[in-house]
Design an enzyme around this catalytic site. Sequence first.
Site, PDB file in Angstrom:
ATOM      1  CE1 TYR A 141     -79.626 -16.325  34.745  1.00 45.89           C
ATOM      2  CE2 TYR A 141     -78.301 -15.349  33.011  1.00 45.89           C
ATOM      3  CZ  TYR A 141     -78.450 -16.249  34.044  1.00 45.89           C
ATOM      4  OH  TYR A 141     -77.408 -17.084  34.347  1.00 45.89           O
ATOM      5  CE  LYS A 190     -86.417 -23.603  47.509  1.00 53.42           C
ATOM      6  NZ  LYS A 190     -85.696 -24.691  48.203  1.00 53.42           N
ATOM      7  CG  ASP A 222     -83.774 -27.506  47.457  1.00 54.31           C
ATOM      8  OD1 ASP A 222     -84.630 -28.001  46.691  1.00 54.31           O
ATOM      9  OD2 ASP A 222     -84.047 -27.177  48.634  1.00 54.31           O
ATOM     10  CG  ASP A 246     -76.066 -20.005  34.504  1.00 58.78           C
ATOM     11  OD1 ASP A 246     -75.306 -20.373  33.589  1.00 58.78           O
ATOM     12  OD2 ASP A 246     -75.704 -19.240  35.422  1.00 58.78           O
ATOM     13  CG  ASP A 250     -71.318 -23.852  34.858  1.00 55.56           C
ATOM     14  OD1 ASP A 250     -71.814 -23.723  33.723  1.00 55.56           O
ATOM     15  OD2 ASP A 250     -70.366 -23.163  35.272  1.00 55.56           O
TER      16      ASP A 250
HETATM   17  C1  IPM Z   1     -73.932 -19.214  30.307  1.00 52.20           C
HETATM   18  C2  IPM Z   1     -73.270 -18.038  30.990  1.00 52.20           C
HETATM   19  C3  IPM Z   1     -74.114 -16.787  30.816  1.00 52.20           C
HETATM   20  C4  IPM Z   1     -75.455 -17.067  31.478  1.00 52.20           C
HETATM   21  C5  IPM Z   1     -73.502 -15.483  31.372  1.00 52.20           C
HETATM   22  C6  IPM Z   1     -72.140 -15.244  30.844  1.00 52.20           C
HETATM   23  C7  IPM Z   1     -74.390 -14.312  31.101  1.00 52.20           C
HETATM   24  O1  IPM Z   1     -73.033 -18.315  32.327  1.00 52.20           O
HETATM   25  O2  IPM Z   1     -74.163 -19.134  29.087  1.00 52.20           O
HETATM   26  O3  IPM Z   1     -74.187 -20.208  30.964  1.00 52.20           O
HETATM   27  O4  IPM Z   1     -75.561 -16.960  32.698  1.00 52.20           O
HETATM   28  O5  IPM Z   1     -76.398 -17.386  30.751  1.00 52.20           O
HETATM   29 MN    MN Z   2     -73.431 -20.399  32.837  1.00 56.07          MN
END
Ligand code: IPM
Ligand code: MN
Length: 367
Positions: A141, A190, A222, A246, A250
């Site tokens: 990032y 990785k 992975d 990240d 999710d």
């Molecule tokens: C998160 C979000 C952020 C990230 C984005 C919106 C920049 O996806 O907080 O998980 O990738 O860190």
């Molecule tokens: Mn995110």
Amino acid sequence: MTKTITVLPGDGIGPEVTDAAVRVLKHIFDHSRTDVRFVEKRIGGAAIEADGTPLPQETIAQCRKSNAVLLGAVGGPKWAGMAAKMRPEQGLLGIRKALGLFANIRPARTFAPLIDASPLKASRVAGVDFVIVRELTGGLYFGKPSERRGPNHEQVVDTLAYSADEIERVVETAFQMAEKRRRKLTSVDKANVLESSRMWREIVNRVAKRHPDVAVTHALVDSTAMQLIACPAQFDVIVTENMFGDILSDEASMITGSLGMLPSASLRTDQLGLYEPVHGSAPDIAGRGVANPLATILSAAFLLRYSLDRAHEAGQIERAVDTVLARGYHTPDLKISGEALDTAGMTDQVITALDEAFTKEKGEMEA
Ligand code: IPM
Ligand code: MN
Ligand code: NAD
């Protein structure tokens, strides 16, 4: 001294969910007659519109002099085509970096009443309780900004850069967390492809010598993505690079059944922290008052625990959320039977459950 919490509602459902969490916090502080000041500032698309930048200096300055920051979410279709500088997401990355919040704590656990809300089989998600410690201010990032190059601007570079110190401090945080839990740490990388991952492994092995009571496993990202679905109960603490964390967080949210359930804390070595749900601004449901406020309410519980030394009240919020779910209350994102409530109705239920806990506690103290 009066403590200050800076609130950054942001975009989309951001203001809806921070309103809910602030209501819960104010209720807690009213009950204990604690004087806490809430100050609201702009970030993300809301700041682009009003100030011409996703992260005004005033917002950074206010966060720096606070005890804690509560953030909703940023982003939306309106700014999707913009260049990096004018993207709401840049505000979020900027505040994490400006405050030096290198450790992003993202727990995923099963809520028993939601076991059927998960797309995974109940037998897989029962008893899941792990924490992802995501490195937050380095890695892919934050590498050298990429520009389109070449004669037709069709070459591009993103950089995954780390110094050993940046890796060591987040790995140390993860070990300390594992020591307070089930003493299992999975370091995810990785290393079969990336040099940065090979250095990451060396550092994990070095830090491990200071924590001989923690069992360490190295795993490739992975295969970890697969294991999180195949057998999520095996994990205790996972530590990983910014973007890997990240993506995996999710994925982990589906164990609970909704992205609307996952809280997070972004920490550094002192007590200042930023607290935000893992989810985004959910443009598809924004403005309808139906967003699930629980991820942000649970983030507010972390705020109490990590930034204000109020672990007892943090636990009260967490138990109130469990109570509300056990009663069958939920927002529409949770696909379970029973009547769905809106954001305000769900927040009312959390406050009712808190009041019941306060009354019970008072009764016990008087007995
Ligand atoms: C998160 C979000 C952020 C990230 C984005 C919106 C920049 O996806 O907080 O998980 O990738 O860190
Ligand atoms: Mn995110
Ligand atoms: P998202 O997390 O906003 O939404 C994904 C899906 O989950 C949507 O269907 C949404 O309705 C649902 N959802 C998310 N939170 C919910 C909640 N509390 N209650 C009910 N349903 C919920 O992800 P996206 O759609 O990919 O991204 C939208 C915008 O948000 C993008 O601009 C993205 O960059 C941004 N984003 C911001 C953050 C943040 O501020 N921390 C995090 C992730 C994404």
